[in-house]
Design a protein around this motif. Structure first.
Motif, PDB file in Angstrom:
ATOM      1  N   THR A  77      29.932   3.585  76.817  1.00 17.97           N
ATOM      2  CA  THR A  77      29.648   3.786  78.428  1.00 17.97           C
ATOM      3  C   THR A  77      28.515   2.910  78.677  1.00 17.97           C
ATOM      4  N   ALA A  78      28.876   2.422  79.942  1.00 20.24           N
ATOM      5  CA  ALA A  78      27.872   1.672  80.609  1.00 20.24           C
ATOM      6  C   ALA A  78      27.120   2.638  81.725  1.00 20.24           C
ATOM      7  N   TYR A  79      25.967   2.202  81.971  1.00 23.43           N
ATOM      8  CA  TYR A  79      25.423   2.960  82.906  1.00 23.43           C
ATOM      9  C   TYR A  79      25.013   1.769  84.310  1.00 23.43           C
ATOM     10  N   LEU A  80      25.150   2.453  85.308  1.00 22.94           N
ATOM     11  CA  LEU A  80      24.397   1.829  86.543  1.00 22.94           C
ATOM     12  C   LEU A  80      23.479   2.586  86.992  1.00 22.94           C
ATOM     13  N   VAL A  81      21.971   2.147  86.884  1.00 24.57           N
ATOM     14  CA  VAL A  81      20.685   2.903  87.311  1.00 24.57           C
ATOM     15  C   VAL A  81      20.451   2.157  88.618  1.00 24.57           C
ATOM     16  N   LYS A  82      20.344   2.994  89.581  1.00 27.82           N
ATOM     17  CA  LYS A  82      19.691   2.609  90.924  1.00 27.82           C
ATOM     18  C   LYS A  82      18.345   2.844  91.069  1.00 27.82           C
ATOM     19  N   GLY A  83      17.665   1.701  90.873  1.00 28.37           N
ATOM     20  CA  GLY A  83      16.129   1.580  91.119  1.00 28.37           C
ATOM     21  C   GLY A  83      15.779   1.505  92.582  1.00 28.37           C
ATOM     22  N   LYS A  84      14.668   0.828  92.835  1.00 21.94           N
ATOM     23  CA  LYS A  84      14.338   0.593  94.169  1.00 21.94           C
ATOM     24  C   LYS A  84      14.793  -0.802  94.510  1.00 21.94           C
ATOM     25  N   ASP A  85      15.908  -0.612  95.441  1.00 20.55           N
ATOM     26  CA  ASP A  85      16.337  -2.128  96.075  1.00 20.55           C
ATOM     27  C   ASP A  85      16.785  -3.098  94.783  1.00 20.55           C
ATOM     28  N   TYR A  86      17.152  -2.194  93.746  1.00 23.58           N
ATOM     29  CA  TYR A  86      17.374  -3.113  92.627  1.00 23.58           C
ATOM     30  C   TYR A  86      18.513  -2.251  91.456  1.00 23.58           C
ATOM     31  N   ARG A 239      14.690  12.915  78.655  1.00 21.16           N
ATOM     32  CA  ARG A 239      16.100  12.791  78.493  1.00 21.16           C
ATOM     33  C   ARG A 239      16.439  11.684  78.166  1.00 21.16           C
ATOM     34  N   ILE A 240      17.539  11.440  77.209  1.00 21.10           N
ATOM     35  CA  ILE A 240      18.095  10.602  76.598  1.00 21.10           C
ATOM     36  C   ILE A 240      19.706  10.441  76.870  1.00 21.10           C
ATOM     37  N   TYR A 241      20.228   9.321  77.209  1.00 19.06           N
ATOM     38  CA  TYR A 241      21.551   9.234  77.304  1.00 19.06           C
ATOM     39  C   TYR A 241      21.777   7.979  76.499  1.00 19.06           C
ATOM     40  N   ASN A 242      22.873   8.213  75.535  1.00 16.31           N
ATOM     41  CA  ASN A 242      23.490   7.171  74.399  1.00 16.31           C
ATOM     42  C   ASN A 242      24.621   6.532  75.118  1.00 16.31           C
ATOM     43  N   ALA A 243      25.336   5.754  74.397  1.00 17.65           N
ATOM     44  CA  ALA A 243      26.439   4.931  74.634  1.00 17.65           C
ATOM     45  C   ALA A 243      27.676   5.646  74.661  1.00 17.65           C
ATOM     46  N   PHE A 244      27.746   7.053  74.262  1.00 16.79           N
ATOM     47  CA  PHE A 244      28.759   7.740  74.149  1.00 16.79           C
ATOM     48  C   PHE A 244      28.883   9.005  74.989  1.00 16.79           C
ATOM     49  N   HIS A 245      27.990   8.798  76.242  1.00 20.57           N
ATOM     50  CA  HIS A 245      27.965  10.052  77.012  1.00 20.57           C
ATOM     51  C   HIS A 245      27.519  11.059  76.518  1.00 20.57           C
ATOM     52  N   LYS A 246      26.564  11.176  75.477  1.00 20.23           N
ATOM     53  CA  LYS A 246      25.912  12.164  74.842  1.00 20.23           C
ATOM     54  C   LYS A 246      24.620  12.201  75.439  1.00 20.23           C
ATOM     55  N   ILE A 247      24.181  13.261  75.586  1.00 19.84           N
ATOM     56  CA  ILE A 247      22.767  13.597  76.209  1.00 19.84           C
ATOM     57  C   ILE A 247      22.025  14.590  75.639  1.00 19.84           C
ATOM     58  N   VAL A 248      20.480  13.989  75.469  1.00 19.42           N
ATOM     59  CA  VAL A 248      19.727  15.147  75.075  1.00 19.42           C
ATOM     60  C   VAL A 248      18.999  15.453  76.420  1.00 19.42           C
ATOM     61  N   LYS A 249      19.102  16.622  76.802  1.00 16.59           N
ATOM     62  CA  LYS A 249      19.097  16.907  78.251  1.00 16.59           C
ATOM     63  C   LYS A 249      17.335  17.095  78.470  1.00 16.59           C
ATOM     64  N   GLU A 250      16.835  17.668  77.743  1.00 15.37           N
ATOM     65  CA  GLU A 250      15.184  18.251  77.682  1.00 15.37           C
ATOM     66  C   GLU A 250      14.397  17.835  76.724  1.00 15.37           C
TER      67      GLU A 250
END
Ligand SMILES: [Zn+2]
Ligand SMILES: [Zn+2]
Length: 274
Positions: A77-86, A239-250
């Motif tokens: 999985t790739a992720y699109l992170v929306k920062g401040k105007d970036y 929180r962690i997101y890995n490359a396989f859509h697995k998440i440590v939520k808290e």
């Protein structure tokens, strides 16, 4: 001339009239050559097959996951992170079509691409060309760039600030230049770490692991795992997101520390009897 793509790992190679003899990424001990033999395709072929599409999902405010269906190559999985105007594309996938470009443009496009490690370089040049953006790769992994390009910027040292609140940290481990992305504003300001395979979220989502090779189950030395956990300890994230859509939520930083302790005890034979 075609830019051939390895079907097992999804890595795209420079234009050539015949496919490369081997896939360097798959031949290396952290991956594997398809037991049915090395096979190649091209992006044009994947698009023309009309078999594939990219799913873009909102994971949380300002974070989207991008994944190809059905799975292609390693299936990351790739992720699109929306920062401040970036907008940052964290890690990359092989498949990209007009539909994907339109959907991403609607989300504000991409300003840069940054990679955790070579297994996800995939068709990064196609993505960089589509959006006219640079690609950030740690210089320690330069030898694993199969498709060189002027778009690639090699960074050095331990951290790189890409934009306000978006910093890459080199942890090494799985690859020498292995990096994670710290997104300070993620999870309502509690902080998020996007880790690729560098810190791996495991089946029990309260835990993570750290390996030299995941498919071939080659562990990392205790000293290295301790160093990796120590490097993320001061970072503010839960929180962690890995490359396989697995998440440590808290409580993810705590999970990393506990997981490093457990891992080190296990490989030193102090944790269980066999
Ligand atoms: Zn390959
Ligand atoms: Zn990997």
């Amino acid at each position: 001339m075609n830019q051939f793509i390895c079907t097992a790992c999804g890595t795209q190679y420079p234009a050539s009239s015949t496919p490369p003899k081997i896939c360097t990424i798959c031949e290396e001990e952290r991956q594997y050559v398809n037991p049915n033999g090395q096979a190649w395709t091209t992006l044009e072929e994947l698009i023309q097959s009309q078999q594939y599409e990219n799913n873009i999902l909102l994971e949380e405010e300002n974070l989207y996951s991008i994944n190809t269906s059905p799975s292609f190559g390693i299936g990351q999985t790739a992720y699109l992170v929306k920062g401040k105007d970036y907008n940052l594309l964290w890690d990359c996938i092989t498949f990209i079509d007009e539909n994907t470009k339109e959907k991403i443009a609607q989300l504000g496009g991409i300003n840069a691409i940054a990679l955790s490690h070579p297994h996800y370089y995939s068709a990064q040049i196609e993505w960089a060309e589509a959006f006219g953006v640079p690609i950030y790769i740690h210089e320690d992994d330069q030898e694993w760039i199969m498709n060189p390009s002027d778009r690639i910027i090699l960074w050095s040292g331990e951290t790189l600030v890409l934009n306000e609140g978006l910093t890459i940290h080199r942890l090494g481990g799985h690859f020498k230049g292995g990096a994670v992305l710290h997104w300070e504003a993620g999870n309502e300001g509690k902080g998020v770490l996007l880790t690729g395979d560098i810190i791996q979220v495991v089946a029990d989502r309260k835990w993570v692991s750290f390996m030299y090779s995941y498919p071939n189950l080659i562990p990392l030395p205790a000293k290295k795992v301790r160093e990796m956990a120590d490097k993320v300890k001061p970072l503010s994230f839960n929180r962690i997101y890995n490359a396989f859509h697995k998440i440590v939520k808290e409580d993810a930083n705590h999970s990393v520390q506990l997981s490093a302790d457990r891992y080190i005890k296990a490989i030193q034979g102090e944790w269980f009897q066999t």
